[in-house]
Every structure is written in structure tokens, then in C-alpha cells.
Design a protein around this motif. Structure first.
Motif, PDB file in Angstrom:
ATOM      1  N   ASP A 137      19.760  -7.640  -7.206  1.00  0.00           N
ATOM      2  CA  ASP A 137      19.873  -7.631  -8.672  1.00  0.00           C
ATOM      3  C   ASP A 137      19.213  -6.377  -9.242  1.00  0.00           C
ATOM      4  OD1 ASP A 137      20.470  -8.353 -11.264  1.00  0.00           O
ATOM      5  OD2 ASP A 137      18.801  -9.759 -11.464  1.00  0.00           O
ATOM      6  N   PHE A 138      19.536  -5.237  -8.661  1.00  0.00           N
ATOM      7  CA  PHE A 138      19.038  -3.941  -9.112  1.00  0.00           C
ATOM      8  C   PHE A 138      17.507  -3.882  -9.162  1.00  0.00           C
ATOM      9  CE2 PHE A 138      23.416  -3.989 -10.360  1.00  0.00           C
ATOM     10  CZ  PHE A 138      23.844  -2.683 -10.205  1.00  0.00           C
ATOM     11  N   GLY A 139      16.865  -4.597  -8.251  1.00  0.00           N
ATOM     12  CA  GLY A 139      15.412  -4.517  -8.139  1.00  0.00           C
ATOM     13  C   GLY A 139      14.662  -5.647  -8.787  1.00  0.00           C
ATOM     14  N   PHE A 140      15.355  -6.626  -9.363  1.00  0.00           N
ATOM     15  CA  PHE A 140      14.679  -7.722 -10.057  1.00  0.00           C
ATOM     16  C   PHE A 140      14.571  -8.995  -9.229  1.00  0.00           C
ATOM     17  CE2 PHE A 140      16.004  -4.917 -13.505  1.00  0.00           C
ATOM     18  CZ  PHE A 140      14.811  -4.796 -14.188  1.00  0.00           C
ATOM     19  N   ARG A 141      15.010  -8.958  -7.981  1.00  0.00           N
ATOM     20  CA  ARG A 141      14.771 -10.064  -7.054  1.00  0.00           C
ATOM     21  C   ARG A 141      14.738  -9.494  -5.647  1.00  0.00           C
ATOM     22  NH1 ARG A 141      20.532 -12.120  -8.234  1.00  0.00           N
ATOM     23  NH2 ARG A 141      21.802 -11.205  -6.582  1.00  0.00           N
ATOM     24  N   ALA A 142      14.183 -10.255  -4.727  1.00  0.00           N
ATOM     25  CA  ALA A 142      14.172  -9.837  -3.324  1.00  0.00           C
ATOM     26  C   ALA A 142      15.605  -9.803  -2.789  1.00  0.00           C
ATOM     27  CB  ALA A 142      13.327 -10.806  -2.507  1.00  0.00           C
ATOM     28  N   PRO A 143      15.918  -8.885  -1.878  1.00  0.00           N
ATOM     29  CA  PRO A 143      17.299  -8.769  -1.412  1.00  0.00           C
ATOM     30  C   PRO A 143      17.734  -9.855  -0.441  1.00  0.00           C
ATOM     31  CG  PRO A 143      15.899  -7.205  -0.261  1.00  0.00           C
ATOM     32  CD  PRO A 143      15.043  -7.837  -1.328  1.00  0.00           C
TER      33      PRO A 143
ATOM     34  N   LYS B 244      20.598   7.090  -6.757  1.00  0.00           N
ATOM     35  CA  LYS B 244      20.988   5.753  -6.311  1.00  0.00           C
ATOM     36  C   LYS B 244      20.181   5.328  -5.086  1.00  0.00           C
ATOM     37  CE  LYS B 244      25.754   5.869  -8.023  1.00  0.00           C
ATOM     38  NZ  LYS B 244      27.188   5.851  -7.663  1.00  0.00           N
ATOM     39  N   LEU B 245      19.961   6.246  -4.175  1.00  0.00           N
ATOM     40  CA  LEU B 245      19.240   5.923  -2.944  1.00  0.00           C
ATOM     41  C   LEU B 245      17.753   5.680  -3.204  1.00  0.00           C
ATOM     42  CD1 LEU B 245      21.151   8.434  -0.713  1.00  0.00           C
ATOM     43  CD2 LEU B 245      20.988   5.975  -0.247  1.00  0.00           C
ATOM     44  N   VAL B 246      17.172   6.414  -4.151  1.00  0.00           N
ATOM     45  CA  VAL B 246      15.779   6.158  -4.528  1.00  0.00           C
ATOM     46  C   VAL B 246      15.639   4.733  -5.069  1.00  0.00           C
ATOM     47  CG1 VAL B 246      14.003   6.770  -6.227  1.00  0.00           C
ATOM     48  CG2 VAL B 246      15.120   8.568  -4.907  1.00  0.00           C
ATOM     49  N   LEU B 247      16.560   4.335  -5.928  1.00  0.00           N
ATOM     50  CA  LEU B 247      16.526   2.964  -6.455  1.00  0.00           C
ATOM     51  C   LEU B 247      16.769   1.948  -5.335  1.00  0.00           C
ATOM     52  CD1 LEU B 247      16.335   0.925  -8.721  1.00  0.00           C
ATOM     53  CD2 LEU B 247      18.726   1.418  -9.311  1.00  0.00           C
ATOM     54  N   ALA B 248      17.674   2.263  -4.403  1.00  0.00           N
ATOM     55  CA  ALA B 248      17.934   1.358  -3.281  1.00  0.00           C
ATOM     56  C   ALA B 248      16.681   1.169  -2.428  1.00  0.00           C
ATOM     57  CB  ALA B 248      19.090   1.873  -2.426  1.00  0.00           C
ATOM     58  N   GLN B 249      15.900   2.227  -2.242  1.00  0.00           N
ATOM     59  CA  GLN B 249      14.641   2.079  -1.505  1.00  0.00           C
ATOM     60  C   GLN B 249      13.743   1.050  -2.192  1.00  0.00           C
ATOM     61  OE1 GLN B 249      12.477   5.551  -0.274  1.00  0.00           O
ATOM     62  NE2 GLN B 249      14.281   6.683   0.370  1.00  0.00           N
ATOM     63  N   TYR B 250      13.616   1.162  -3.501  1.00  0.00           N
ATOM     64  CA  TYR B 250      12.791   0.205  -4.245  1.00  0.00           C
ATOM     65  C   TYR B 250      13.331  -1.217  -4.075  1.00  0.00           C
ATOM     66  CZ  TYR B 250      10.596  -2.173  -8.186  1.00  0.00           C
ATOM     67  OH  TYR B 250       9.908  -3.068  -8.968  1.00  0.00           O
ATOM     68  N   CYS B 251      14.658  -1.361  -4.158  1.00  0.00           N
ATOM     69  CA  CYS B 251      15.274  -2.680  -4.016  1.00  0.00           C
ATOM     70  C   CYS B 251      14.996  -3.304  -2.650  1.00  0.00           C
ATOM     71  CB  CYS B 251      16.782  -2.583  -4.237  1.00  0.00           C
ATOM     72  SG  CYS B 251      17.280  -2.227  -5.939  1.00  0.00           S
TER      73      CYS B 251
ATOM     74  N   SER C 257      25.092  10.825 -13.592  1.00  0.00           N
ATOM     75  CA  SER C 257      23.786  11.055 -12.983  1.00  0.00           C
ATOM     76  C   SER C 257      22.656  10.695 -13.938  1.00  0.00           C
ATOM     77  CB  SER C 257      23.641  12.525 -12.561  1.00  0.00           C
ATOM     78  OG  SER C 257      24.617  12.870 -11.616  1.00  0.00           O
ATOM     79  N   THR C 258      22.833  10.996 -15.218  1.00  0.00           N
ATOM     80  CA  THR C 258      21.800  10.702 -16.202  1.00  0.00           C
ATOM     81  C   THR C 258      21.556   9.198 -16.322  1.00  0.00           C
ATOM     82  OG1 THR C 258      22.351  12.715 -17.433  1.00  0.00           O
ATOM     83  CG2 THR C 258      21.106  11.020 -18.608  1.00  0.00           C
ATOM     84  N   LEU C 259      22.636   8.415 -16.349  1.00  0.00           N
ATOM     85  CA  LEU C 259      22.486   6.961 -16.439  1.00  0.00           C
ATOM     86  C   LEU C 259      21.818   6.394 -15.190  1.00  0.00           C
ATOM     87  CD1 LEU C 259      25.859   5.855 -18.087  1.00  0.00           C
ATOM     88  CD2 LEU C 259      23.576   5.614 -19.062  1.00  0.00           C
ATOM     89  N   VAL C 260      22.181   6.912 -14.020  1.00  0.00           N
ATOM     90  CA  VAL C 260      21.579   6.416 -12.779  1.00  0.00           C
ATOM     91  C   VAL C 260      20.081   6.717 -12.746  1.00  0.00           C
ATOM     92  CG1 VAL C 260      21.548   6.643 -10.267  1.00  0.00           C
ATOM     93  CG2 VAL C 260      23.719   6.550 -11.475  1.00  0.00           C
ATOM     94  N   VAL C 261      19.696   7.935 -13.155  1.00  0.00           N
ATOM     95  CA  VAL C 261      18.278   8.283 -13.183  1.00  0.00           C
ATOM     96  C   VAL C 261      17.534   7.409 -14.196  1.00  0.00           C
ATOM     97  CG1 VAL C 261      16.636  10.094 -13.801  1.00  0.00           C
ATOM     98  CG2 VAL C 261      18.566  10.620 -12.320  1.00  0.00           C
ATOM     99  N   ALA C 262      18.156   7.159 -15.358  1.00  0.00           N
ATOM    100  CA  ALA C 262      17.528   6.298 -16.356  1.00  0.00           C
ATOM    101  C   ALA C 262      17.347   4.877 -15.811  1.00  0.00           C
ATOM    102  CB  ALA C 262      18.366   6.277 -17.632  1.00  0.00           C
ATOM    103  N   LEU C 263      18.369   4.369 -15.129  1.00  0.00           N
ATOM    104  CA  LEU C 263      18.277   3.027 -14.543  1.00  0.00           C
ATOM    105  C   LEU C 263      17.167   2.964 -13.502  1.00  0.00           C
ATOM    106  CD1 LEU C 263      19.466   0.165 -14.150  1.00  0.00           C
ATOM    107  CD2 LEU C 263      21.083   1.158 -12.523  1.00  0.00           C
ATOM    108  N   ALA C 264      17.126   3.951 -12.605  1.00  0.00           N
ATOM    109  CA  ALA C 264      16.079   3.980 -11.585  1.00  0.00           C
ATOM    110  C   ALA C 264      14.695   4.062 -12.224  1.00  0.00           C
ATOM    111  CB  ALA C 264      16.301   5.160 -10.636  1.00  0.00           C
ATOM    112  N   THR C 265      14.588   4.841 -13.293  1.00  0.00           N
ATOM    113  CA  THR C 265      13.292   5.030 -13.946  1.00  0.00           C
ATOM    114  C   THR C 265      12.765   3.727 -14.539  1.00  0.00           C
ATOM    115  OG1 THR C 265      13.813   7.333 -14.466  1.00  0.00           O
ATOM    116  CG2 THR C 265      12.080   6.299 -15.753  1.00  0.00           C
TER     117      THR C 265
END
Length: 276
Positions: free
Chosen positions: A153-159, A191-198, A251-259
Motif C-alpha cells: 500500500d505504497f508504504g502504509f502497511r507491511a508487504p 520509484k526504487l527508493v520508495l520500493a526500498q522503504y516499502c 518524475s516530479t509526482l513520483v519524487v513527491a510521493l516518495a518524499t
């Protein structure tokens, strides 16, 4: 029409994550107002069906990402009903990735479905099937990252991965991050930075994640935009505002989402259970 629809759906996804992470953030108001205006417009649903191949998936996402204030009404309800008619919310003729994406948005929309549960969908994914003998370049970054995003869930639950499965997913994401940083792929790196967090990693501490964040910080413009999708696919220096937006919005939206997700850092909620 399809790029416009995708941009607005991505903006709605950002609004949802931002509202979960920092609901009182005053900077959220502008994004929320834009999403609310679009979702109330009776003209927007027709854009979703401009490309028949994507129509029902876009309608499902449109219904799932509706602002909370529109839950009881609005044009999205009719679009959602049309999307979920017949056998669309069954596994029939769906690729593993489309099956997983459909499951995620059906659950987000709160509609009944007959789709497989998340553990099974991970087991049949391209990410799970990739073996050590095969080159990492065989993996499609968008397929891998969105598989992780939907599971978590984009980082809001465990995978919902543990042991060998979790180690496998982390290894592939780490190696893909290294490769995308090396190639100057800004959109894919974010996207991959956010995936690492997820996947339970701290991108500030992993070598590939830290390198990815440095790359993104170096190319970000003073107003926060990324000037394109990659070092080789960036807006021209003399691009007008429309051309710059087309080159940079993804790219801007993805960076904003990851942030907003990385700065939130709340304990992950439990993974969701089986099919309904």
C-alpha cells in the motif's frame, strides 16, 4: 487523453498518500483542491474511456481514488459500477501484474471481488520468478516497483513477505537501484527508493538508496520539479511551460510521493489478508 488521465490518477494517488502521512500539512490543500475539482467534474469520466484497452482499469482507479467527501455520490460512482460489472473482478485473462493491480484498487474502492490473495499474487509475479542465473536487466523496473507498492500500500502497511521472499525482493530492488542510478534514470530511481522503504529498508542508509537520493537532489530544480524522466530524456533548456510539464510531471509526482511517504515513517500496518 491517456497521458492526461494517468497524470490525474497519479496526482490523486499523491493526494491520498499525503493525506495519510500529513493530513494537517497546509501545502496539501492545493493538491487536494485540484483532485476534488476534477473528481466532481461530470466531464472527466468520458476521458477514462478514450482508450478502450485501459477504460475499465482507469474507471476502477478513478473510483478507488475518489476523495473521501465524494464517497456517497459524484460521477465516480457510475464509473466504478461500470468498471466492476461482469467478470472484470475475477482472474479471467489477466496477467499476474494486472491481476495484482486490479486486486489493490478493488480493495481500495471497497468493492467485492474474486481475485487471488496477495501472497499468491506475489508468488506468480515476475519479481518472484526472477532467478540468480538471469541478468537483472531482464526485470522491468515499473513492474517490480508497482508490485511492491501494491503489496505494501505504497508504504502504509507491511508487504506480507518474510524470510527468503523478503530477501529476494530486497536484493532485486537494491540491484535495480544501483543500475538506474548509474544510468541517470531519475523517474525509475525515485520509484526504487520508495520500493526500498516499502520493503522495510531505510533508503537513507542503504548504499544504493543514498546514491539514488543524492542523484535526485542534484537534479531537482528550485521549485521542486524534476526536469525530465532521465538524464537523456529531459526538457529542453528553452522548453515552454507546457512542454516542460509534459517532460517533468511523471518524475516530479513520483519524487513527491516518495518524499511524503519517507518523511512520514509511521509503523507499517499489518498486511491485508486473503481474497474476499
Amino acid at each position: 487523453m491517456t497521458p492526461r488521465v494517468k497524470a490525474l490518477l497519479q496526482l490523486a494517488l499523491l493526494r491520498r498518500a499525503w493525506a495519510k502521512a500529513e493530513p494537517e500539512d497546509p501545502d496539501l490543500a492545493g493538491v487536494a483542491a485540484t483532485v476534488d475539482r476534477v473528481w466532481r467534474s461530470p466531464d472527466h469520466p468520458r476521458l477514462l474511456t478514450a482508450e478502450p484497452r485501459y477504460a475499465r482499469q482507469f474507471q476502477l482507479m478513478y473510483g478507488a481514488l475518489a476523495p473521501a467527501g465524494l464517497a456517497a455520490g459524484g460521477p465516480h460512482r457510475a464509473a466504478l459500477a461500470e468498471a466492476t460489472a461482469g467478470d472484470f473482478l475475477t482472474p479471467r485473462r489477466k496477467s499476474p501484474f494486472l491481476h495484482l493491480e486490479t486486486r489493490y484498487y478493488a480493495e481500495l474502492a471497497g468493492v467485492p471481488h474474486r481475485l487471488a490473495d496477495y501472497p499468491e499474487l506475489y508468488r506468480i509475479s515476475r519479481l518472484a520468478a526472477h532467478t540468480d542465473e538471469r541478468p537483472i536487466a531482464e526485470l522491468d523496473v515499473c513492474n517490480v516497483t508497482h508490485t511492491v507498492f501494491h503489496l505494501a500500500d505504497f508504504g502504509f502497511r507491511a508487504p506480507g513477505l518474510d524470510g527468503a521472499d523478503l530477501a529476494h525482493a530486497r536484493d532485486r530492488v537494491h540491484r535495480l537501484t544501483e543500475e538506474c542510478v548509474r544510468r541517470g534514470e531519475w523517474d525509475l530511481t525515485a520509484k526504487l527508493v520508495l520500493a526500498q522503504y516499502c520493503l522495510g529498508l531505510d533508503p537513507l542508509s542503504t548504499p544504493s538508496g543514498a546514491a539514488g537520493l543524492r542523484l535526485l537532489a542534484e537534479v531537482q530544480t528550485p521549485d521542486g520539479a524534476l526536469p525530465g524522466r532521465s538524464a537523456t530524456d529531459r526538457a529542453a533548456a528553452d522548453a515552454n511551460p507546457v512542454a516542460f510539464f509534459r517532460a517533468s510531471y511523471q518524475s516530479t509526482l513520483v519524487v513527491a510521493l516518495a518524499t511524503v511517504v519517507l518523511l512520514h515513517r509511521a509503523p507499517a500496518e499489518p498486511a491485508l489478508g486473503g481474497a474476499r
